[in-house]
Design a protein around this motif. Sequence first.
Motif, PDB file in Angstrom:
ATOM      1  N   GLU A   1      -1.093 -11.499  -4.145  1.00  0.00           N
ATOM      2  CA  GLU A   1      -0.014 -11.679  -5.118  1.00  0.00           C
ATOM      3  C   GLU A   1       0.094 -10.500  -6.074  1.00  0.00           C
ATOM      4  N   GLY A   2      -0.691  -9.469  -5.867  1.00  0.00           N
ATOM      5  CA  GLY A   2      -0.666  -8.326  -6.782  1.00  0.00           C
ATOM      6  C   GLY A   2      -1.678  -8.526  -7.904  1.00  0.00           C
ATOM      7  N   LYS A   3      -2.776  -9.178  -7.536  1.00  0.00           N
ATOM      8  CA  LYS A   3      -3.799  -9.506  -8.532  1.00  0.00           C
ATOM      9  C   LYS A   3      -4.397  -8.256  -9.158  1.00  0.00           C
ATOM     10  N   GLY A   4      -4.593  -7.227  -8.325  1.00  0.00           N
ATOM     11  CA  GLY A   4      -5.250  -6.013  -8.805  1.00  0.00           C
ATOM     12  C   GLY A   4      -4.630  -5.492 -10.085  1.00  0.00           C
ATOM     13  N   LYS A   5      -3.318  -5.356 -10.075  1.00  0.00           N
ATOM     14  CA  LYS A   5      -2.646  -4.786 -11.242  1.00  0.00           C
ATOM     15  C   LYS A   5      -2.772  -5.702 -12.466  1.00  0.00           C
TER      16      LYS A   5
ATOM     17  N   ALA B   1     -11.132  -9.207   0.210  1.00  0.00           N
ATOM     18  CA  ALA B   1     -10.074  -9.174  -0.798  1.00  0.00           C
ATOM     19  C   ALA B   1      -9.931  -7.759  -1.320  1.00  0.00           C
ATOM     20  N   GLY B   2      -8.966  -7.029  -0.823  1.00  0.00           N
ATOM     21  CA  GLY B   2      -8.782  -5.671  -1.308  1.00  0.00           C
ATOM     22  C   GLY B   2      -7.838  -5.670  -2.488  1.00  0.00           C
ATOM     23  N   HIS B   3      -8.308  -5.240  -3.631  1.00  0.00           N
ATOM     24  CA  HIS B   3      -7.409  -5.074  -4.771  1.00  0.00           C
ATOM     25  C   HIS B   3      -6.974  -3.630  -4.811  1.00  0.00           C
ATOM     26  N   THR B   4      -5.672  -3.425  -4.828  1.00  0.00           N
ATOM     27  CA  THR B   4      -5.183  -2.061  -4.894  1.00  0.00           C
ATOM     28  C   THR B   4      -4.893  -1.738  -6.353  1.00  0.00           C
ATOM     29  N   LEU B   5      -5.559  -0.749  -6.869  1.00  0.00           N
ATOM     30  CA  LEU B   5      -5.326  -0.350  -8.258  1.00  0.00           C
ATOM     31  C   LEU B   5      -4.653   1.010  -8.272  1.00  0.00           C
TER      32      LEU B   5
ATOM     33  N   PRO C   1       0.518  -5.844   9.104  1.00  0.00           N
ATOM     34  CA  PRO C   1       1.751  -6.217   8.416  1.00  0.00           C
ATOM     35  C   PRO C   1       1.678  -7.684   7.994  1.00  0.00           C
ATOM     36  N   ARG C   2       2.152  -7.967   6.775  1.00  0.00           N
ATOM     37  CA  ARG C   2       2.128  -9.360   6.316  1.00  0.00           C
ATOM     38  C   ARG C   2       3.430 -10.058   6.684  1.00  0.00           C
ATOM     39  N   ARG C   3       3.355 -11.352   6.929  1.00  0.00           N
ATOM     40  CA  ARG C   3       4.567 -12.143   7.130  1.00  0.00           C
ATOM     41  C   ARG C   3       5.205 -12.343   5.750  1.00  0.00           C
TER      42      ARG C   3
ATOM     43  N   THR D   1       4.771 -11.424 -10.240  1.00  0.00           N
ATOM     44  CA  THR D   1       4.631 -10.028  -9.811  1.00  0.00           C
ATOM     45  C   THR D   1       5.729  -9.617  -8.830  1.00  0.00           C
ATOM     46  N   LYS D   2       5.888  -8.310  -8.710  1.00  0.00           N
ATOM     47  CA  LYS D   2       6.764  -7.701  -7.708  1.00  0.00           C
ATOM     48  C   LYS D   2       8.220  -8.139  -7.797  1.00  0.00           C
ATOM     49  N   MET D   3       8.672  -8.426  -9.003  1.00  0.00           N
ATOM     50  CA  MET D   3      10.075  -8.792  -9.207  1.00  0.00           C
ATOM     51  C   MET D   3      10.996  -7.678  -8.727  1.00  0.00           C
ATOM     52  N   ASP D   4      10.564  -6.430  -8.907  1.00  0.00           N
ATOM     53  CA  ASP D   4      11.417  -5.283  -8.530  1.00  0.00           C
ATOM     54  C   ASP D   4      11.702  -5.236  -7.025  1.00  0.00           C
ATOM     55  N   VAL D   5      10.793  -5.815  -6.234  1.00  0.00           N
ATOM     56  CA  VAL D   5      10.975  -5.787  -4.772  1.00  0.00           C
ATOM     57  C   VAL D   5      12.211  -6.602  -4.366  1.00  0.00           C
TER      58      VAL D   5
ATOM     59  N   VAL E   1       5.565 -10.503 -16.531  1.00  0.00           N
ATOM     60  CA  VAL E   1       6.444 -10.272 -15.385  1.00  0.00           C
ATOM     61  C   VAL E   1       6.263  -8.813 -15.002  1.00  0.00           C
ATOM     62  N   SER E   2       5.872  -8.594 -13.747  1.00  0.00           N
ATOM     63  CA  SER E   2       5.597  -7.228 -13.297  1.00  0.00           C
ATOM     64  C   SER E   2       6.811  -6.687 -12.545  1.00  0.00           C
ATOM     65  N   VAL E   3       7.257  -5.479 -12.928  1.00  0.00           N
ATOM     66  CA  VAL E   3       8.474  -4.902 -12.341  1.00  0.00           C
ATOM     67  C   VAL E   3       8.207  -3.573 -11.632  1.00  0.00           C
ATOM     68  N   GLY E   4       6.944  -3.317 -11.323  1.00  0.00           N
ATOM     69  CA  GLY E   4       6.587  -2.090 -10.611  1.00  0.00           C
ATOM     70  C   GLY E   4       5.087  -1.989 -10.517  1.00  0.00           C
ATOM     71  N   PRO E   5       4.580  -1.117  -9.649  1.00  0.00           N
ATOM     72  CA  PRO E   5       3.129  -1.031  -9.479  1.00  0.00           C
ATOM     73  C   PRO E   5       2.382  -0.421 -10.674  1.00  0.00           C
TER      74      PRO E   5
HETATM   75  P1  GDP Z   1      -3.791  -7.885  -4.595  1.00  0.00           P
HETATM   76  O1  GDP Z   1      -4.977  -7.853  -3.704  1.00  0.00           O
HETATM   77  O2  GDP Z   1      -3.467  -9.260  -5.031  1.00  0.00           O
HETATM   78  O3  GDP Z   1      -3.840  -6.870  -5.691  1.00  0.00           O
HETATM   79  O4  GDP Z   1      -2.534  -7.505  -3.728  1.00  0.00           O
HETATM   80  P2  GDP Z   1      -2.223  -6.260  -2.816  1.00  0.00           P
HETATM   81  O5  GDP Z   1      -3.400  -5.686  -2.175  1.00  0.00           O
HETATM   82  O6  GDP Z   1      -1.110  -6.697  -1.981  1.00  0.00           O
HETATM   83  O7  GDP Z   1      -1.742  -5.173  -3.842  1.00  0.00           O
HETATM   84  C1  GDP Z   1      -0.554  -5.256  -4.336  1.00  0.00           C
HETATM   85  C2  GDP Z   1       0.211  -3.963  -4.091  1.00  0.00           C
HETATM   86  O8  GDP Z   1       1.416  -4.090  -4.760  1.00  0.00           O
HETATM   87  C3  GDP Z   1      -0.447  -2.727  -4.656  1.00  0.00           C
HETATM   88  O9  GDP Z   1      -0.081  -1.609  -3.896  1.00  0.00           O
HETATM   89  C4  GDP Z   1       0.154  -2.613  -6.048  1.00  0.00           C
HETATM   90  O10 GDP Z   1       0.214  -1.306  -6.525  1.00  0.00           O
HETATM   91  C5  GDP Z   1       1.522  -3.169  -5.810  1.00  0.00           C
HETATM   92  N1  GDP Z   1       2.096  -3.894  -6.929  1.00  0.00           N
HETATM   93  C6  GDP Z   1       1.498  -4.707  -7.838  1.00  0.00           C
HETATM   94  N2  GDP Z   1       2.411  -5.210  -8.683  1.00  0.00           N
HETATM   95  C7  GDP Z   1       3.607  -4.707  -8.302  1.00  0.00           C
HETATM   96  C8  GDP Z   1       4.937  -4.864  -8.772  1.00  0.00           C
HETATM   97  O11 GDP Z   1       5.237  -5.585  -9.711  1.00  0.00           O
HETATM   98  N3  GDP Z   1       5.913  -4.184  -8.088  1.00  0.00           N
HETATM   99  C9  GDP Z   1       5.658  -3.394  -7.019  1.00  0.00           C
HETATM  100  N4  GDP Z   1       6.666  -2.772  -6.432  1.00  0.00           N
HETATM  101  N5  GDP Z   1       4.408  -3.217  -6.558  1.00  0.00           N
HETATM  102  C10 GDP Z   1       3.408  -3.884  -7.187  1.00  0.00           C
END
Ligand code: GDP
Length: 429
Positions: free
Chosen positions: A14-18, A39-43, A304-306, A330-334, A410-414
């Motif tokens: 769900e974008g937990k990392g950010k 669980a890979g968190h992308t920071l 690839p995720r569904r 999260t990811k409202m911008d998408v 509310v997250s609107v970008g990474p």
């Molecule tokens: P996590 O394990 O829950 O952090 O999820 P992911 O591994 O799927 O990481 C989320 C990805 O989405 C990372 O590349 C983040 O930089 C990116 N991300 C997080 N929040 C947002 C957001 O609000 N908008 C966009 N476009 N990307 C986001």
Amino acid sequence: MTAIVIAGAQWGDEGKGKIVDLLTLRADLVVRYAGGPNAGHTLVVGNEKVVVRLVPSGILRPASTCVMAQGMVVDLRVLCEEIDALEARGVKVAGRLVLSDRAHAILPYHLEVDARREGAATDAARIGTTKKGIGPCYEDKAARRGIRLGDLVHREHARERIEAACEAWSPVLRALGGQTPSAGAILEALQPHVDRLAPLLADTAKVVDDAIRGGKNVLLEGAQGTLLDVDHGTYPFVTSSSATAGGACTGAGVGPTRIDGVIGLVKAYTTRVGGGPFPTELSDAVGEHLRKVGGEFGSVTGRPRRTGWLDLPALRFAARVNGMTSIALTKMDVMTGLERLEVCVAYETKAGRTEEFPLDDLAQSKPIFRAMKPWSASIDHARKLEDLPTEAREYVTMIEEALGIPASLVSVGPERDATIARGDLFAPR
Ligand code: GDP
């Protein structure tokens, strides 16, 4: 004192990392309470992406101490690699990472069983695990033959326990075409990692309790999401641990009365990795847009995720079983620029229409959608709710009303600052 749990509301990713990264700005202690190196968190740090799998993401904040609690399963080799990668980027790990002596060790036979099982399973039976040995390690924990990190420090004791585990797995491995593992060889290969990590071991439940009593801000993060929880998820297509907020209590050793709030992570649409039912799945151009624009590829496996529409009954269920006090959306911008926008508001089941999530009857239930107005103007620069186009604001409000709890973020970008923050999450309630 404030102890906050952050838990995924959907199928993880769900974008937990950010969000955790943002919250750790105020956290003295960041505790991971469940899961393993899947669980890979992308920071995003500056312009660089860092993926951490075991170490809590708070490690990037010099003021935070990170705890890997006893609800976790740990592959010592992976952990050492991760520490090396962090230190190579100038992140100081020594003295800031505490490792539970009760967390379980993922050993080579766990990895082998996991990989061979997934390889042997039919498509329908395949769970879609990340093959990191997590499931078999939790099996050993429940079967009371697991090896805890504290066991590994005492070499003879460790040898006896590993020998017993090898004996137990031997018929399984042979049936899958593998061989009986050798306890001696396993220990030999593990020793350098044990020597390196032994100084980090501690009774982490005490560390967490001391911090809460000492008036510190404590952030407890789970792994994956509610629908993958071993008790509350879409069983059997679930992970082997407690991803929901309750898992923070057992996984970190904190009583429920010590928790002040639960933030549910909600991605603005839904994704799922691996097998299992996914009623709001999109297999058209919209689904492709979400995957491409949202970068929906596994951060550990690259799979690839569904992708699919938001599922409000599923979110209401998640809000209930986690006792969520607010959500981080999260990811409202998408969602910007979609040709159409829908949300699942109810289900048609054998028993008729319901707004409940038909957890155990998903394959037979049909989602009922409501059309929303899409928006086309970029929202990446929004820093207040008022900066959003009316349609995007309506989308946020619609979710808040459906769940009966506010969106505190509310997250609107990474990027870290691409965030609409509402209120202080660590403020006592
Ligand atoms: P996590 O394990 O829950 O952090 O999820 P992911 O591994 O799927 O990481 C989320 C990805 O989405 C990372 O590349 C983040 O930089 C990116 N991300 C997080 N929040 C947002 C957001 O609000 N908008 C966009 N476009 N990307 C986001």
